[in-house]
Design a protein around this motif. Structure first.
Motif, short mmCIF file in Angstrom:
data_model
loop_
_atom_site.label_atom_id
_atom_site.label_comp_id
_atom_site.label_asym_id
_atom_site.label_seq_id
_atom_site.Cartn_x
_atom_site.Cartn_y
_atom_site.Cartn_z
N LEU A 152 -21.98 16.30 14.25
CA LEU A 152 -23.36 16.18 14.23
C LEU A 152 -23.81 17.09 12.79
O LEU A 152 -23.45 18.33 13.08
N VAL A 153 -24.32 16.80 11.94
CA VAL A 153 -24.56 17.50 10.50
C VAL A 153 -25.99 17.59 10.42
O VAL A 153 -26.76 16.42 10.32
N HIS A 154 -26.51 18.74 9.84
CA HIS A 154 -27.77 18.91 9.38
C HIS A 154 -27.78 18.45 7.84
O HIS A 154 -27.05 19.27 7.13
N LEU A 155 -28.52 17.58 7.29
CA LEU A 155 -28.65 17.05 5.73
C LEU A 155 -29.44 18.19 5.18
O LEU A 155 -30.70 17.89 5.21
N ASP A 156 -28.89 19.10 4.61
CA ASP A 156 -29.65 19.99 3.79
C ASP A 156 -30.23 19.35 2.45
O ASP A 156 -29.42 18.36 2.01
N VAL A 157 -31.14 19.87 2.02
CA VAL A 157 -31.79 19.59 0.59
C VAL A 157 -30.71 19.73 -0.44
O VAL A 157 -30.42 20.99 -0.81
N ARG A 158 -30.46 18.83 -1.13
CA ARG A 158 -29.57 19.06 -2.29
C ARG A 158 -30.27 19.77 -3.49
O ARG A 158 -31.22 19.05 -4.15
N ALA A 199 -27.53 13.69 11.04
CA ALA A 199 -26.52 12.52 10.87
C ALA A 199 -25.28 12.91 11.51
O ALA A 199 -24.82 13.93 11.72
N LEU A 200 -24.83 11.66 12.11
CA LEU A 200 -23.47 11.65 12.58
C LEU A 200 -22.40 11.00 11.63
O LEU A 200 -22.34 10.01 11.06
N ILE A 201 -21.36 11.90 11.36
CA ILE A 201 -20.34 11.88 10.40
C ILE A 201 -19.08 11.60 11.19
O ILE A 201 -18.61 12.46 12.09
N GLN A 202 -18.42 10.62 10.98
CA GLN A 202 -17.25 10.18 11.62
C GLN A 202 -15.96 10.48 10.68
O GLN A 202 -16.20 10.17 9.41
N TYR A 203 -14.81 11.34 11.26
CA TYR A 203 -13.75 11.70 10.33
C TYR A 203 -12.43 11.59 11.04
O TYR A 203 -12.33 11.33 12.28
N ARG A 204 -11.55 11.51 10.38
CA ARG A 204 -10.20 11.70 10.75
C ARG A 204 -9.40 13.06 10.10
O ARG A 204 -9.67 13.35 8.97
N ARG A 205 -8.62 13.31 11.09
CA ARG A 205 -8.13 14.91 10.70
C ARG A 205 -6.59 14.83 10.82
O ARG A 205 -6.00 14.95 11.96
N PRO A 206 -5.73 14.67 9.58
CA PRO A 206 -4.38 14.86 9.91
C PRO A 206 -4.10 16.36 10.06
O PRO A 206 -4.91 17.28 9.87
N VAL A 207 -2.76 16.45 10.53
CA VAL A 207 -2.25 17.77 10.84
C VAL A 207 -2.54 18.76 9.94
O VAL A 207 -2.79 19.84 10.15
N LYS A 208 -2.28 18.46 8.67
CA LYS A 208 -2.29 19.55 7.44
C LYS A 208 -3.74 19.76 7.10
O LYS A 208 -3.99 20.78 6.20
N ALA A 209 -5.05 19.39 7.81
CA ALA A 209 -6.23 19.85 7.63
C ALA A 209 -6.36 21.57 7.72
O ALA A 209 -5.73 22.20 8.44
N LYS A 210 -7.01 21.87 6.67
CA LYS A 210 -6.89 23.56 6.50
C LYS A 210 -8.16 24.20 7.17
O LYS A 210 -9.27 23.72 7.05
#
Length: 593
Positions: free
Chosen positions: A484-490, A443-454
């Protein structure tokens, strides 16, 4: 559903008296650092491992090859081997992509349309992630459309024509009867059975019920006798054989099949159109009494009794045997599936919104167990302002070492905005999208990253875009991107994976909502609270930032679905009095995704 199961899912139990038996675990963790692929030996080893795993895990191999391409593209231009490494990574990606494409054709030929669609969608996401052009040849386009059309046409639901009254629709409800033979206790045998409710949704004889009603029949650990029957509302004496087609343990849903023509078929409504206070009707077989209908209102929509979704609270009378029956409006449209009532609290009953059944229905029809996905993260709904009523995404508070989220490059502090192009406004939105995605897919995950991301490894603040400054020599307030993330089995208990992988004090953040930092060089069990997640176990237990904490013991109780800890602390809210405190937390919750 038994009271004990509801309470296990609804929360956690405290057994402070058991703490004396605990054993401590500080050295059980593995090392999950991401390798440096600019090293020739590590790069060669990774490519060889991907090739070896391609047959057994085609999509995971495709994902790993895509990560290599991304890694090499991100290398500085002064990296001497960049062009060579990038070329080799792209060649490997092309080989994995070609292998995946061929599997799409094979699955279609075998009429395994769910698998074909999962592979096809993942392949398109992989190409989009690496920025390479996918020459969608005519054969692949046809194969993808064929898989999608066939998969989505698996259900043959009731049409809008020929609407019936509630009295007529009752004939479309059934009593689900699970005969478990004879059980012997203390030398005395007794008939063991489970009674639930169900309802026809398909003219071919397909029936919806709860998973917990037929759980013994699909449990690989169950070794006893088991037979499944249904009884029609109009004929309570005849047992009609049925079989389990598909089941979803997480959402507590199951699809059955019987070889009779249904006397009536229920149509789906939409729980999204319901408001608190609206009248609804529950149809079922409480205590085995067929054709029972009770009425009430919708009391709430945000009860977290299931691990990944919120359910409806209703006040219509529900008793043992109602599980799996339809919850309908005055038009007879299914708005939910009754699944639980609390015997000790009259009028406190629950139903699964019909939207979740719609989401997984095709997978139930395709057969077998529906396995849900997760990426190995923990977070909460993000709001631009605390007073905002709607969310602006999901903030990642923790990323599990070695997880798909970690390998993909997501960090604590990132805010998830979309999955496969579909917007995410809240944690509930994200969980609903993950439910709609097939596990073991990309799956494609869209994100935004603030400067404070650790950084997940160091815990230190990491500037957006790896600290790169803008033209005016200032750090950007935030960046955005797609991974791009691999969706693992929960797993049934995601918290168990965190417990097994994470350092003991670090696991307190995702499991208890309390971020700890070491406070003593000499005593490695002493810590200071650095942050508290609002509404978490730690918050409800009265912990505050800067409180001193010493971990005495921790232990996992998998049978209870919980983890327990004994702590020594001096809480500010308790006047800094010394106290030994026992706390417990569930191993599964809405906040793991």
């Amino acid at each position: 559903m038994p009271f004990s199961i509801v309470m296990r899912r609804a929360g956690f139990l405290f057994f402070v008296c058991i703490f004396l038996l605990f054993g401590s675990c500080l050295s059980r963790k593995a090392d999950y650092d991401i390798p440096d692929f600019t090293d020739e030996r590590i790069f060669a080893k990774e490519t060889e491992d991907i090739k070896k795993a391609r047959e057994a895990e085609p999509l995971r191999s495709l994902w790993r090859s895509a990560l290599l391409v991304r890694e090499m593209k991100a290398r500085p231009d002064d990296f001497e081997l960049k062009d060579s490494f990038l070329s080799r990574a792209q060649t490997l990606f092309d080989e994995c992509a070609s292998h995946t494409e061929n599997l799409v054709y094979e699955k279609n030929a075998d009429k395994k349309y769910a698998d074909a669609l999962r592979l096809a969608e993942s392949l398109e996401n992989a190409y989009a992630a690496v920025g390479l052009v996918f020459e969608q040849r005519e054969d692949f386009t046809k194969a993808r459309i064929e898989a999608e059309t066939a998969f989505k046409n698996l259900p043959v639901l009731a049409s809008e024509t020929g609407k019936k009254s509630l009295a007529d629709l009752i004939q479309g409800s059934v009593t689900v009867w699970v005969d478990l033979g004879v059980k012997v206790e203390k030398g005395m045998g007794y008939a063991a059975r489970v009674i639930g409710s169900g309802f026809f949704i398909d003219e071919r004889g397909y029936i919806v019920t709860n998973h917990h009603v037929i759980a013994d029949l699909v449990d690989p650990k169950y070794e006893g006798y088991g037979k499944l029957y249904i009884k029609k509302a109009s004929d309570s004496d005849t047992r009609i054989p049925a079989k389990v087609i598909g089941w979803d343990k997480t959402l507590d849903l199951a699809l059955l099949k019987t070889e009779i023509k249904p006397p009536a078929v229920f149509r789906f409504g939409s729980s999204e159109n319901l408001d608190v206070g609206e009248r609804i009707y529950a149809i079922g077989s409480p205590a085995g009494l067929e054709s029972t209908i009770t009425s009430g209102i919708v009391s709430s929509f945000d009860r977290n009794l299931l691990s990944t979704v919120s359910v409806m609270q209703i006040d219509a009378a529900v008793n043992s045997g109602n599980s799996g029956g339809p919850l309908v409006n005055e038009k007879g449209e299914v708005q939910g599936i009754v699944f639980a009532g609390l015997p000790a609290f009259e009028g406190l009953n629950f139903a699964i919104p019909v939207e979740y059944l719609k989401t997984v229905l095709e997978l139930l029809y395709s057969g077998g167990e529906v396995r849900h996905s997760w990426i190995g993260a923990y977070g909460r709904t993000f709001k631009n302002k605390p007073a905002d009523k709607t969310g602006a995404g999901v903030e990642i508070l923790y990323v599990m070492p070695g997880s798909s989220a970690s390998r993909a490059g997501l960090l604590p502090g990132d805010i998830v905005r979309a999955v496969n192009g579909k917007n995410v406004g809240s944690l509930e939105d994200l969980q609903a999208l993950l439910i709609s995605c097939k596990s073991e897919s990309l799956a494609l995950i869209q994100y935004r990253r603030p400067v404070k991301a650790k950084s997940a490894e160091s815990g230190e603040g990491k500037a957006a875009a790896d600290g790169k400054k803008t033209a005016d020599n200032k750090l950007p307030a935030e960046t955005s991107g797609k991974v791009l993330v691999h969706l693992d089995v929960r797993n049934e208990y995601p918290g168990k994976e965190i417990y097994e992988r994470e350092a003991e004090y670090r696991m307190f953040y995702p499991l208890f909502g309390m971020e700890l930092v070491p406070s003593s060089v000499g005593n490695k069990r002493k810590f200071t609270v650095q942050s508290i997640v609002k509404g978490s176990i730690a918050d409800e237990s009265g912990f505050s930032i800067h409180d001193p904490v010493e971990i005495i013991r921790t232990k996992l109780f998998e049978d209870d679905g919980a983890i327990y800890a004994e702590l020594y602390t001096k809480k500010r809210k308790s006047g800094y009095l010394d106290v030994n405190l026992g706390v417990g937390a569930p191993l599964d919750s809405l906040y793991f995704f």
